[in-house]
Scaffold this active site. Structure first.
Site, short mmCIF file in Angstrom:
data_model
loop_
_atom_site.label_atom_id
_atom_site.label_comp_id
_atom_site.label_asym_id
_atom_site.label_seq_id
_atom_site.Cartn_x
_atom_site.Cartn_y
_atom_site.Cartn_z
N CYS A 86 -15.76 -21.68 21.76
CA CYS A 86 -14.68 -22.16 20.82
C CYS A 86 -13.52 -21.07 20.84
O CYS A 86 -13.41 -20.57 21.54
CB CYS A 86 -16.06 -21.92 19.72
SG CYS A 86 -15.05 -21.70 17.87
N CYS A 89 -12.79 -17.91 17.91
CA CYS A 89 -12.61 -16.73 18.15
C CYS A 89 -11.80 -16.31 19.89
O CYS A 89 -11.95 -17.08 20.63
CB CYS A 89 -13.50 -15.56 18.34
SG CYS A 89 -14.32 -15.61 16.06
N ASN A 310 -4.18 -13.14 -7.60
CA ASN A 310 -4.92 -12.18 -6.68
C ASN A 310 -4.37 -10.93 -6.60
O ASN A 310 -5.13 -8.88 -6.95
CB ASN A 310 -5.34 -12.37 -4.70
CG ASN A 310 -5.98 -11.55 -3.89
OD1 ASN A 310 -6.72 -11.70 -4.42
ND2 ASN A 310 -4.93 -10.92 -3.29
N GLU A 326 5.87 -18.72 -8.28
CA GLU A 326 4.79 -19.00 -7.42
C GLU A 326 5.37 -20.62 -6.99
O GLU A 326 6.09 -21.25 -7.49
CB GLU A 326 3.74 -19.43 -7.74
CG GLU A 326 2.58 -20.32 -6.97
CD GLU A 326 1.82 -20.05 -5.10
OE1 GLU A 326 2.82 -21.14 -4.90
OE2 GLU A 326 1.80 -19.34 -5.03
N ASP A 353 11.04 -23.12 -6.05
CA ASP A 353 10.93 -23.11 -4.36
C ASP A 353 11.93 -21.49 -3.97
O ASP A 353 12.74 -21.14 -4.56
CB ASP A 353 12.09 -24.15 -3.99
CG ASP A 353 12.10 -24.24 -2.52
OD1 ASP A 353 11.25 -23.73 -1.69
OD2 ASP A 353 13.03 -25.09 -2.03
N CYS A 400 1.54 -12.07 6.87
CA CYS A 400 0.48 -12.27 7.79
C CYS A 400 0.47 -12.64 9.31
O CYS A 400 0.52 -13.28 9.89
CB CYS A 400 -0.48 -13.51 7.49
SG CYS A 400 1.02 -14.87 7.21
#
Length: 446
Positions: A86, A89, A310, A326, A353, A400
């Site tokens: 898979c 991970c 959040n 946003e 934007d 991220c």
């Protein structure tokens, strides 16, 4: 001009014994053979492996560790029986504490190499349970006629085929332990060959499964899916087209939300919305972000890439005045409703934007004490000159992708004069090579 193929022609290389020197950002071990880099899946730093070559290129080669001749003390037995097949991970063979240490090193190396900066303070990594943490996922579905059954899971590590999974150890157990039931359910549907995916979204105590179907369901299909929902307590919704076509099947009302207990707030969301996949890390991340911002009542805060609230809701709960911006107008509307549902005032919501900002936008003509941003993987390069012009005393950047954070950190420091006061990683995606991080920038003299 056609792109030149970097793959070498000719017979494959014979297996070789290699010493793994370091860990690449994608989780593969890095070795060298005759001065050429070799990326070895399954190899860990300090190990001696026998590697089978899978691809050869001009500048580097790719291989898999087919035998570990001298193991690292940080090597562990993967928990998942599908590990290595898979593609979900890539690091289960590395102890969790070593995984997060490697990610911290990857962040600091990116900041230095790409941005030319180093944090004055390295934050302690945020960690949480490493199994059953994933509350959002898109599962592939495929009926294989030759096998006479349905496969459910993620794509294989090598190639485009769907891995044949019986379970998933990182997905919330209510779904991760039900792959067999889900496969049997879909095998009994008239449209079993026309269901390409199931989207999983888990809130606090409620879990939604959205079945994408390319052909209409008949009455028996609907009855089978409804019975499954009633038997399991899972919400079932249907998606015949794009994300805006998602409709509940059972029950009619399908409320999804997660609590933010440190602030007495909660975020309502829908299937298909963006939420952080790891509830335990998200709770800690929001607390850390507000601590780094050093937010006090009556401060003015600009929040960019604000999503459903959040960070907005905790900021409001701390008494700040928030301007939340946003890119998705529908999400902006729902964020405003979330503020109302929490009984919180003091927020302005704007849809804009952020990759081509309008310098005349009213929200860019004010002064702010703090700026908080949580951009996608591409980063926030286009917003940096505008943020610097606003001259907030503190900027907290949630990232991220360490490469784009490093790029933007370099610009904030070298072009706009901000100090990188602190940075650190968060284990949002245990057992994967994904690196989530947070950084604090401080204006000199603030």
């Amino acid at each position: 001009m056609a792109r030149r193929n970097n793959r070498r022609r000719g017979p494959p290389r014979a297996p070789a014994e290699l010493s793994i020197e370091s860990l690449a950002q994608d989780g593969r071990g890095v070795a060298r053979l005759d001065g050429k880099a070799v990326f070895v899946a399954g190899g860990l730093p300090g190990e001696r492996v026998r590697a089978a070559f899978t691809q050869t290129h001009r500048d580097y080669d790719e291989a898999e560790a087919e035998a570990v001749l001298a193991a690292s003390p940080e090597r562990v037995e993967p928990r998942c029986p599908h590990y290595g097949v898979c593609g979900g991970c890539s690091l289960q063979h590395l102890a969790p504490e070593a995984q997060i240490a490697a990610k911290q090193r990857a962040l600091l190396e990116a900041l230095s190499r790409i941005g030319g900066v180093a944090p004055e303070r390295v934050l302690e990594p945020l960690t949480a349970p490493v199994w059953g943490y994933r509350r959002k996922a898109r599962l592939g579905v495929r009926y294989v006629a030759k096998k006479g059954r349905v496969l459910i899971g993620f794509r294989e590590r090598q190639g485009r085929l769907l891995a044949d999974l019986a379970r998933c150890e990182v997905l919330v157990p209510e779904v991760g332990e039900r792959f067999g039931e889900l496969a049997s359910l879909i095998e009994g549907l008239s449209v079993r060959e026309q269901i390409p995916q199931i989207e999983v979204m888990a809130g606090d105590g409620t879990i939604s499964l959205v079945f994408r179907h390319l052909e209409p369901l008949n009455d028996d299909d609907r009855a089978r899916l409804t019975a499954f929902a009633q038997d399991t307590g899972l919400f079932v919704a249907l998606q015949p087209g794009g994300p805006d076509t998602i409709v509940p099947l059972w029950p009619e009302a399908q409320p999804l939300s997660y609590a933010q207990p440190d602030f007495g707030t909660h975020v309502d969301f829908r299937p298909g919305d963006f939420i952080q996949v790891n509830a335990g890390i998200n709770r800690q991340m929001v607390v850390r972000a507000l601590e780094l911002l050093d937010v006090r009542p009556d401060m003015d805060v600009l929040e960019l890439f604000s999503g459903l609230g959040n960070f907005t809701l905790p900021l409001l709960a701390r008494g700040a005045r928030v301007v939340a911006v946003e890119g998705d107008p529908a999400m902006t509307e729902r964020a405003a409703r979330n503020a109302i549902a929490n009984g919180l005032a003091g927020a302005e919501q704007h849809a804009a934007d952020l990759f081509a900002p309008d310098p005349k936008a009213p929200w860019l003509t004010r002064r702010y004490d703090r700026v908080l941003l949580d951009p996608p993987r591409s980063g926030a390069r286009e917003m940096l000159p505008y943020i610097a012009r606003l001259a907030p005393a503190r900027i907290v950047y949630v990232s991220c992708d360490p490469a784009t954070l490093a790029r933007d950190a370099g610009e904030l420091a070298k072009v706009h004069g901000y100090r990188l006061e602190a940075a650190g990683v968060m284990d949002m995606f245990p057992h994967t090579a994904h690196v989530e991080s947070i950084a604090l920038f401080v204006r000199p003299g603030a």
